[in-house]
Motif scaffolding. Structure first.
Motif, PDB file in Angstrom:
ATOM      1  N   ASN A  51       0.820  -1.222   0.000  1.00 36.38           N
ATOM      2  CA  ASN A  51       0.000   0.000   0.000  1.00 36.38           C
ATOM      3  C   ASN A  51       0.853   1.270   0.000  1.00 36.38           C
ATOM      4  N   VAL A  52       1.906   1.238  -0.806  1.00 33.88           N
ATOM      5  CA  VAL A  52       2.799   2.388  -0.920  1.00 33.88           C
ATOM      6  C   VAL A  52       2.061   3.584  -1.511  1.00 33.88           C
ATOM      7  N   GLU A  53       1.134   3.307  -2.423  1.00 32.53           N
ATOM      8  CA  GLU A  53       0.378   4.388  -3.060  1.00 32.53           C
ATOM      9  C   GLU A  53      -0.356   5.240  -2.027  1.00 32.53           C
ATOM     10  N   ALA A  54      -0.955   4.602  -1.025  1.00 30.86           N
ATOM     11  CA  ALA A  54      -1.664   5.340   0.027  1.00 30.86           C
ATOM     12  C   ALA A  54      -0.690   6.103   0.923  1.00 30.86           C
ATOM     13  N   THR A  55       0.437   5.486   1.232  1.00 31.12           N
ATOM     14  CA  THR A  55       1.459   6.153   2.043  1.00 31.12           C
ATOM     15  C   THR A  55       1.971   7.407   1.347  1.00 31.12           C
ATOM     16  N   ALA A  56       2.224   7.271   0.040  1.00 30.01           N
ATOM     17  CA  ALA A  56       2.704   8.408  -0.744  1.00 30.01           C
ATOM     18  C   ALA A  56       1.659   9.518  -0.787  1.00 30.01           C
ATOM     19  N   ALA A  57       0.377   9.148  -0.961  1.00 33.52           N
ATOM     20  CA  ALA A  57      -0.700  10.143  -1.050  1.00 33.52           C
ATOM     21  C   ALA A  57      -0.828  10.933   0.244  1.00 33.52           C
ATOM     22  N   ASN A  58      -0.736  10.255   1.380  1.00 37.75           N
ATOM     23  CA  ASN A  58      -0.840  10.934   2.677  1.00 37.75           C
ATOM     24  C   ASN A  58       0.277  11.962   2.853  1.00 37.75           C
ATOM     25  N   TYR A  59       1.496  11.580   2.527  1.00 41.21           N
ATOM     26  CA  TYR A  59       2.653  12.478   2.627  1.00 41.21           C
ATOM     27  C   TYR A  59       2.509  13.643   1.636  1.00 41.21           C
ATOM     28  N   TYR A  60       2.074  13.311   0.452  1.00 38.15           N
ATOM     29  CA  TYR A  60       1.959  14.269  -0.648  1.00 38.15           C
ATOM     30  C   TYR A  60       0.965  15.389  -0.334  1.00 38.15           C
ATOM     31  N   PHE A  61      -0.230  15.031   0.107  1.00 41.30           N
ATOM     32  CA  PHE A  61      -1.250  16.048   0.362  1.00 41.30           C
ATOM     33  C   PHE A  61      -0.896  16.934   1.552  1.00 41.30           C
ATOM     34  N   LYS A  62      -0.254  16.365   2.554  1.00 43.09           N
ATOM     35  CA  LYS A  62       0.153  17.180   3.696  1.00 43.09           C
ATOM     36  C   LYS A  62       1.287  18.134   3.307  1.00 43.09           C
ATOM     37  N   THR A  63       2.094  17.738   2.343  1.00 44.94           N
ATOM     38  CA  THR A  63       3.125  18.647   1.828  1.00 44.94           C
ATOM     39  C   THR A  63       2.492  19.780   1.026  1.00 44.94           C
ATOM     40  N   LEU A  64       1.479  19.445   0.247  1.00 43.44           N
ATOM     41  CA  LEU A  64       0.821  20.451  -0.595  1.00 43.44           C
ATOM     42  C   LEU A  64      -0.008  21.448   0.207  1.00 43.44           C
ATOM     43  N   PHE A  65      -0.787  20.949   1.178  1.00 45.46           N
ATOM     44  CA  PHE A  65      -1.798  21.792   1.821  1.00 45.46           C
ATOM     45  C   PHE A  65      -1.673  21.893   3.335  1.00 45.46           C
ATOM     46  N   GLY A  66      -0.605  21.370   3.905  1.00 47.96           N
ATOM     47  CA  GLY A  66      -0.405  21.526   5.344  1.00 47.96           C
ATOM     48  C   GLY A  66      -0.549  20.223   6.108  1.00 47.96           C
ATOM     49  N   VAL A  82      -4.534  23.372  -8.330  1.00 48.61           N
ATOM     50  CA  VAL A  82      -5.134  23.833  -7.077  1.00 48.61           C
ATOM     51  C   VAL A  82      -4.060  24.382  -6.143  1.00 48.61           C
ATOM     52  N   ALA A  83      -2.936  23.697  -6.034  1.00 50.10           N
ATOM     53  CA  ALA A  83      -1.865  24.159  -5.151  1.00 50.10           C
ATOM     54  C   ALA A  83      -1.311  25.515  -5.596  1.00 50.10           C
ATOM     55  N   LYS A  84      -1.291  25.761  -6.902  1.00 51.84           N
ATOM     56  CA  LYS A  84      -0.726  27.006  -7.419  1.00 51.84           C
ATOM     57  C   LYS A  84      -1.723  28.165  -7.427  1.00 51.84           C
ATOM     58  N   ASN A  85      -3.020  27.863  -7.520  1.00 54.61           N
ATOM     59  CA  ASN A  85      -3.980  28.921  -7.810  1.00 54.61           C
ATOM     60  C   ASN A  85      -5.086  29.126  -6.779  1.00 54.61           C
ATOM     61  N   VAL A  86      -5.275  28.189  -5.867  1.00 57.42           N
ATOM     62  CA  VAL A  86      -6.380  28.288  -4.909  1.00 57.42           C
ATOM     63  C   VAL A  86      -5.858  28.732  -3.551  1.00 57.42           C
ATOM     64  N   GLN A  87      -6.593  29.637  -2.925  1.00 55.04           N
ATOM     65  CA  GLN A  87      -6.239  30.154  -1.596  1.00 55.04           C
ATOM     66  C   GLN A  87      -7.429  30.049  -0.653  1.00 55.04           C
ATOM     67  N   ASP A  88      -7.149  30.173   0.652  1.00 51.96           N
ATOM     68  CA  ASP A  88      -8.168  29.976   1.685  1.00 51.96           C
ATOM     69  C   ASP A  88      -9.392  30.861   1.508  1.00 51.96           C
ATOM     70  N   ASN A  89      -9.192  32.084   1.059  1.00 51.59           N
ATOM     71  CA  ASN A  89     -10.297  33.050   1.001  1.00 51.59           C
ATOM     72  C   ASN A  89     -11.096  32.986  -0.298  1.00 51.59           C
ATOM     73  N   MET A  90     -10.857  31.960  -1.097  1.00 54.47           N
ATOM     74  CA  MET A  90     -11.538  31.846  -2.388  1.00 54.47           C
ATOM     75  C   MET A  90     -12.812  31.018  -2.271  1.00 54.47           C
ATOM     76  N   PHE A  91     -13.659  31.132  -3.302  1.00 56.30           N
ATOM     77  CA  PHE A  91     -14.893  30.357  -3.385  1.00 56.30           C
ATOM     78  C   PHE A  91     -14.944  29.657  -4.736  1.00 56.30           C
ATOM     79  N   MET A  92     -15.801  28.647  -4.826  1.00 54.64           N
ATOM     80  CA  MET A  92     -15.968  27.931  -6.089  1.00 54.64           C
ATOM     81  C   MET A  92     -16.830  28.759  -7.033  1.00 54.64           C
ATOM     82  N   ASN A  93     -16.234  29.796  -7.596  1.00 55.14           N
ATOM     83  CA  ASN A  93     -16.963  30.666  -8.512  1.00 55.14           C
ATOM     84  C   ASN A  93     -16.812  30.181  -9.955  1.00 55.14           C
ATOM     85  N   GLY A  94     -17.477  30.890 -10.852  1.00 54.34           N
ATOM     86  CA  GLY A  94     -17.467  30.481 -12.250  1.00 54.34           C
ATOM     87  C   GLY A  94     -16.089  30.458 -12.873  1.00 54.34           C
ATOM     88  N   GLU A  95     -15.270  31.437 -12.548  1.00 48.90           N
ATOM     89  CA  GLU A  95     -13.931  31.500 -13.126  1.00 48.90           C
ATOM     90  C   GLU A  95     -13.096  30.293 -12.724  1.00 48.90           C
TER      91      GLU A  95
END
Length: 299
Positions: A145-160, A228-241
């Motif tokens: 289950n290396v794929e799951a281990t990698a995903a857990n590490y990966y997302f925490k690196t990307l988003f905290g 998402v990591a490059k363009n999305v921020q905490d204060n944003m909403f799922m708008n049309g753009e």
């Protein structure tokens, strides 16, 4: 090759005539159906004729339908369009467990490699190396289950460090929207090539009709992650753009065999290569690599 991905945001009337999709609102627009790869019907008051739906299905066009939150909730895919469907299904059904494990090993490795590339493109060099080294631990069937281990590490690196995929936040909302688009396009392709979407090589849920789709789309998820990591921020909403940008990820480049293809066409080439493996013509799938996000250029 179909290359247009249409987003219908406002109440519109859609019909078809003489191989053209007719879109009526303030003005009348006609588009060749053969040029259309997908349509995203975001507005719930849009009207579309059954004739148009039939013509879109015959043209192998993916049609997404959105819910009251303007999120993709359903996808229409072609039915039995492949003249070799029976032969393909028999081969798919006869795929041995060792063959499935070998194919999933390839998919899992490719996904982790693309996650590693995503981190590198964002400047997380040491974390990228860590994931790249994990690839060597992926065995047949990824029983560790290396794929799951990698995903857990990966997302925490990307988003905290506190981030999980279950959180109710803008990051997960954007990720889920982008993944739904990738998944819908892959579902269309699996159907077009005569494969049975519920017969996965790794995913095997009895309540999931798209196990194979979820298997094959895994290496494409980092495209959405990178955006998402490059363009999305905490204060944003799922708008049309933001939704338009996520939908447009079908048109960005990925690398396959030293050539660049759109995500939509890279998915098709991967399905084609999977089919060759199912039919016993190859043991290796053609899987794309992530690259810096850029709009594909048609020469």
């Amino acid at each position: 090759m179909a290359y247009r991905n249409l987003l219908i945001e406002n109440a519109t009337e859609i019909s078809a005539k003489n191989g053209q999709l007719i879109v009526m609102r303030d003005d009348r627009y006609a588009l060749p159906i053969e040029d259309i790869n997908s349509i995203l019907l975001e507005n719930r008051f849009t009207k579309i004729t059954t004739h148009a739906l039939s013509e879109l299905a015959k043209g192998n066009v993916t049609v997404y339908v959105c819910d009251e939150k303007h999120l993709p909730c359903a996808v229409m895919t072609p039915f039995m369009q492949n003249v070799r469907s029976t032969a393909v299904v028999r081969c798919q059904n006869d795929l041995t467990l060792p063959a499935k494990k070998r194919l999933w090993q390839q998919v899992a490795k490719a996904k982790i490699i693309n996650q590693s590339l995503c981190l590198a493109l964002l400047g997380y060099v040491s974390d990228s190396h860590y994931l790249r080294n994990l690839v060597n631990d992926v065995n047949s069937g990824d029983t560790l289950n290396v794929e799951a281990t990698a995903a857990n590490y990966y997302f925490k690196t990307l988003f905290g460090k506190s981030f999980t995929r279950e959180d109710d936040n803008i990051y997960n909302a954007a990720l889920n929207y982008g993944y739904a688009i990738m998944r819908g396009n892959m579902a269309k392709l699996v159907a077009v090539y005569g494969l049975i979407p519920l017969l996965g090589i790794h995913h095997n849920s009895t309540v999931n009709s798209f196990n194979l789709v979820d298997d094959l789309m895994e290496p494409f998820r980092p495209v959405v992650d990178l955006f998402v990591a490059k363009n999305v921020q905490d204060n944003m909403f799922m708008n049309g753009e933001l939704k338009r940008c996520l939908y447009n990820l079908l048109n960005v480049d990925m690398e396959m065999g030293n050539l660049h293809y759109t995500v939509a066409y890279a998915e098709e080439r991967m399905v084609q290569s999977f089919l060759r493996c199912v039919e016993g013509k190859s043991k290796e799938m053609l899987i794309p690599k992530l690259m810096e996000l850029r709009q594909h250029s048609y020469e």
